[in-house]
Design a protein around this motif. Structure first.
Motif, short mmCIF file in Angstrom:
data_model
loop_
_atom_site.label_atom_id
_atom_site.label_comp_id
_atom_site.label_asym_id
_atom_site.label_seq_id
_atom_site.Cartn_x
_atom_site.Cartn_y
_atom_site.Cartn_z
N GLU A 208 0.58 5.32 -0.81
CA GLU A 208 0.12 6.23 0.23
C GLU A 208 1.28 6.50 1.18
O GLU A 208 1.50 5.77 2.14
N ARG B 240 0.82 -1.20 0.00
CA ARG B 240 0.00 0.00 0.00
C ARG B 240 0.86 1.27 0.00
O ARG B 240 0.57 2.24 -0.70
N THR B 241 1.96 1.23 0.75
CA THR B 241 2.74 2.45 0.97
C THR B 241 4.04 2.50 0.18
O THR B 241 4.63 3.57 0.02
#
Ligand SMILES: Cc1ncc(COP(=O)(O)O)c(C=O)c1O
Lengths: 460, 494
Positions: free
Chosen positions: A381, A189-190
């Motif tokens: 993100e 996600r990151t």
């Protein structure tokens, strides 16, 4: 007759006679017949004007990035540099000089390099910087070797988000001493480095060093860096950092970096299709005698005047030969000069403001793209400065970028390993903000991207 | 002697302004506070003119080729053509990002491709890569290629040794170590490779013999063909250090001499400026056996178009991030184009003539080891000065007072108190005569003057040993050391 070789044929004949020879062939009487060659076949001499026209004709087949709405960046900056920087580089006393072996006649370059070292020390928070290495990637390679000198082990950890070129360069630096570069995966996600994996690797043992980058290969700031020092214990921690980012970010030494390397091309010189640039290298004071590269020290002449000289040379190839800390001889002094001149012309406030402004612009670009169907912007993100990554959900990055180019947009750097046989890669593109990106350029990017995506059917 | 170098009391740049930002760096939306610099970058705020004046003054305290004769042996300090500087600054050359689509960089790829073809002919080696950043980087890359080649042959475990003559440049053994080989230096005979010693040294453990020809004593290795045969018979590779190629352009080349792989320094032979120590541009030249191992990407021509080829499964990969120092490649291309075939051959002949002309004259004053016919450079020994209580170092410093640069000193180490003199083709006869005269004045000066030299440079003799003993390596060190700010001289004796 090229004017670069002086004097007439008569002068040359007189010089030959002075040494007891009659023809210039006799100068080569020591070259065996069987080693002689015939013609090279490289063409005849051209007048300067003729050559300039010929070369310009070839160069005109290039389309400089300034003629596009340009979002290229990453490890090579396409930013604007004040004219004053190049005017200093054009001082022949600087650009035509050799490495300052004769210090008394070379104080100008030595002092400039001392200032360059000082600036990289201030930016990184470390103790000692050298007078330059070839580029950012080779600086990482040299850092790997230094880490191995101060710590046992065979494995070196790097984030999998590191651009493939740099992983390849690091693997080459690791090959000689039989070391292995291990890629640490990132969180889906990151895009941030998987701290748990690092802890596991460190526990299993045989690790001699860890590298992280600021920003990372996706353009993001990896919050895990603040935990890295406590995760890796006493292992050498190397941070590869962007100099402009360091004008607004905490110096890496503050979160435990032992060595900080970087690419300095973004301070003062255009990318010129990838080179020259300048490798930045700083380390802790207690590593300095094991560190690579030339170093300038401040001292005094015998009348007590402040003076500068190359120092700690017993580390270097010309003295230590096979036991030198590095083979580097010619480095990137002139580009180091550009680095310190650029920073001084723009000034510390100007640099920080520039970085802030570019970051704001990057946010504008990211949210303008975010509305489009068929890509994710930003893909990860995590916080970022001037660069961020987008990911296409349909079509390929190369087709997408090609469509953009046809509409006058250089959309960014494709983040893929181009070698055949490389594992399947998501279609990611690193998008960068520069001074030349204005609202018009952003609008052009968005419209080119949306029509490119519209003409790409189906999802990937 | 009327020369005097500018002597500005120019303080370090941070002493030019008391104004520097304080407090935190500006915060950036979306960037957590823990990332923000709590103390702004410590660097002076100056006007553009203040910065320019500072660096212009510094430049006046630096020797360059456009101001002085610069006979550094092995460095090939020739004139760097201004036209190359102009061309290299075209927007069509500088404003190119290496990740631009190939359609937009066809000109750059063509320059690279054409320069590679030219260098292929000049070296007699079929394939060229312009990726390495300098000579040593080329050496290192070539040794990695040799390593990969022996790995593929299943001989890497056995071929672990790199042989070199004791005259080899320091980068050669250093590169060999970095590439994971052990090194052995072979003693020279009369300044050249002792072929019998080489025969005795090679074996099935030999990976490579590294050689420059002409060598660092300025001598052509006339036994080169036997050397090549000896190394090849043992199954080893012969490496050409091309730093001294200037002497043999158009006369012979590494291909004809039997070398398998080579590096060239474009910043020597092809007149790209040394930049005070760099940038340079290394070139790799490989024979058909080693060519598959060259770094990627390779520039290839398909039809009228150029593209980047990454499909080289045996390649060692990348040795630096960009495709090469294109800015330097372009300068070298202009140099070769303007010279052409005849010009390049003239370059070599004139460089060798200059060197022999000055060698004959200075040889009357100081001993010249080895045979008299030299190539692009020659050696002198300052040993006779020792009885006067004067060293080669003193002579070098005294030469600076004549407004000329000193030769390379104390290298190669096989000659005591060595001076290595190289006067490339761009030095006029008048400049050579003046250099000889300066050298003679220096030799004829009093012992005290020699030991007290230099006096005409911006600073007097620097004690480099002292500098290494108490290293002060940055502004931060100076702050910690408590050096008083302001002014160039704080009156403190070393
Ligand atoms: C004989 C020789 N070999 C190798 C090198 C290394 O080249 P570079 O300084 O470009 O790394 C030099 C130059 O210093 C040299 O003179």
């Amino acid at each position: 007759m090229v004017r670069w070789i002086p004097d007439s044929q008569r002068d040359e004949e007189e010089m030959l006679r002075a040494i007891g020879l009659t023809t210039s062939d006799e100068l080569y009487s020591d070259v065996p017949r069987k080693a002689r060659i015939g013609r090279l076949g490289i063409g005849t001499a051209q007048e300067e004007g003729e050559a300039v026209r010929a070369v310009d004709k070839i160069l005109d087949r290039n389309r400089p990035f300034s003629r596009f709405a340009n979002f290229l960046g990453g490890r090579f900056a396409t930013r604007y540099f004040p004219a004053a920087v190049d005017s200093i580089l054009q001082r022949s006393e600087f650009y035509t000089s050799y490495t300052p072996y004769q210090a008394e006649a070379s104080q100008g370059m030595l002092q400039a390099l001392f200032e360059f070292q000082s600036l990289w020390v201030e930016l990184t928070g470390l103790d000692v910087a050298n007078a330059s290495l070839y580029d950012g990637a080779t600086a990482s390679g040299e850092a790997l070797l230094l880490a191995r000198r101060v710590h046992e082990g065979r494995r070196f950890l790097v984030p999998a988000s590191l651009p493939w070129e740099e992983r390849s360069v690091l693997s080459n630096y690791a090959t000689g001493p039989g070391l292995t570069v291990v890629e640490i995966p990132f969180e889906e996600r990151t895009g941030l480095i998987d701290l748990g994996r690092i802890a596991e690797e460190v526990r299993t043992g045989d690790v001699f060093g860890v590298l992280a980058d600021v920003p990372n290969g996706f353009g993001h700031l990896d919050d895990h860096l603040f935990e890295l020092r406590s995760t890796v214990g006493d292992l050498p921690l190397i941070v590869r950092a962007d100099p402009l980012a360091l004008t607004v970010l905490e110096p890496p030494a503050h979160y435990g970096a032992d060595i900080v390397v970087g690419e300095g091309q973004s301070f003062g010189i255009p990318p010129s299709y990838g080179g020259p640039g300048v490798g930045l290298f700083a380390c802790r004071k207690d590593f300095v005698r094991l560190s690579p590269g030339r170093i300038v020290g401040a001292t005094h002449d015998k009348d007590g005047r402040r003076a500068y000289a190359l120092t700690l040379q017993t580390r270097e190839q010309h003295i230590r030969r096979s036991r030198a800390t590095s083979n580097i001889c010619t480095n990137e002094s002139l580009i180091a000069l550009a680095f310190v001149v650029y920073a001084s012309v723009v000034g510390p406030r100007g640099l920080a403001e520039l970085q802030r402004g570019l970051a704001e612009r990057a946010r504008t670009i990211a949210s303008a793209l975010a509305g489009l169907d068929g890509l994710r912007s930003p893909r990860f993100e995590a916080p970022y400065l001037s660069d961020f990554t987008i990911e296409l959900t349909r079509g390929t990055a190369s087709e997408f970028l090609e469509r953009l180019r046809k509409r006058g947009v250089l959309g960014g750097v494709p983040l893929r390993d181009p070698r055949p046989g490389a594992p399947d890669q998501p279609e990611r593109i690193l998008v960068s903000a520069t001074e030349t990106v204005d609202d018009k350029a952003i609008a052009k990017l968005v419209s080119a991207a949306s029509s490119a995506l519209a003409s790409t059917g189906g999802s990937k | 002697m009327t020369f005097r170098q500018a002597r500005w009391d120019e303080p370090p740049i941070w002493e030019l302004s008391a104004s520097a930002p304080t407090g935190r760096a500006p915060s950036i939306s979306g960037v957590p506070d823990r990332w923000t610099r709590k103390e702004a970058l410590r660097w002076p705020e100056l006007s553009e003119l203040e910065v320019l004046r500072h660096y212009t003054r510094l430049s006046q305290m630096n020797f360059g080729i456009e101001t002085v004769t610069y006979p550094l042996g092995s460095c090939t300090m020739k004139y760097n053509p201004r036209v190359s500087e102009v061309i290299a600054r075209r927007k069509t050359a500088t404003e190119l990002h290496p990740e631009q689509p190939v359609e937009t960089v066809q000109g750059a790829l063509e320059i690279i491709w054409r320069l590679e073809r030219m260098l292929s002919r000049i070296t007699g080696m079929p394939e060229i890569s312009l990726q390495p950043a300098a000579g040593a980087h080329g050496e290192y890359s070539a040794l990695l290629m040799i390593r990969a080649y022996f790995r593929d042959k299943g001989e890497l475990g056995q071929r672990t040794e790199v042989l070199l003559p004791d005259t080899a440049h320091g980068t050669n053994p250093a590169s060999a170590t970095m590439a994971g080989f052990t090194t052995r230096e072979l003693p020279s005979k009369s300044g050249c490779v002792d072929v019998d010693a080489l025969r005795a040294a090679v074996s099935d453990t030999t990976a490579c013999f590294m050689l420059t020809n002409p060598n660092t004593a300025g001598l052509f290795e006339s036994d080169i063909l036997e050397i090549a045969e000896t190394v090849h018979r043992a199954g080893g590779m012969l490496y050409y250090d091309g730093a001294n190629l200037n002497a043999i352009l158009g006369i012979t080349h590494p291909g004809k001499m039997g070398f398998d792989v080579a590096h060239l320094n474009l910043h020597k032979t092809f007149a790209t400026p040394h930049g005070g120590g760099g940038p340079g541009a290394g070139v790799l030249a490989a024979n058909a056996t080693l060519a598959p191992y060259l770094p990627i990407p390779r520039v290839v021509k398909s039809g009228r178009k150029f593209r980047l080829d990454y499909d080289r499964p045996k390649s060692i990969g990348k040795v630096r991030s960009g495709p090469g120092n294109f800015g330097l490649d372009l300068r070298a291309f202009v140099f070769a184009l303007i010279h052409g075939e005849e010009g390049l051959t003239h370059v070599a002949r004139r460089a060798v003539l200059n060197s022999n002309y000055v060698a004959a004259r200075l040889g009357k004053r100081l001993p010249r080891p080895f045979r008299p016919l030299v190539k692009h450079e020659f050696l002198l020994s300052g040993e006779p000065l020792l009885s006067r209580g004067v060293r080669t170092l003193d002579l070098a410093k005294r030469l600076l007072d004549e407004g000329v640069h000193a030769p390379t000193v104390y290298f190669p180490t096989i000659v005591p108190e060595a001076l290595m003199v190289e006067l490339p083709e761009t030095e006029s006869r008048r400049a050579l005569d003046e250099y000889v005269a300066a050298f003679e004045r220096a030799l004829d000066d009093t012992d005290e003057h020699l030991r007290a030299a230099p006096t005409a440079t911006s600073v007097s003799r620097i004690d480099e040993v002292e500098c290494a003993r108490h290293p002060l390596l940055s502004w931060k060190d100076l702050r910690a050391d408590g050096l008083p700010p302001g002014g160039a001289s704080d009156g403190r004796k070393p």
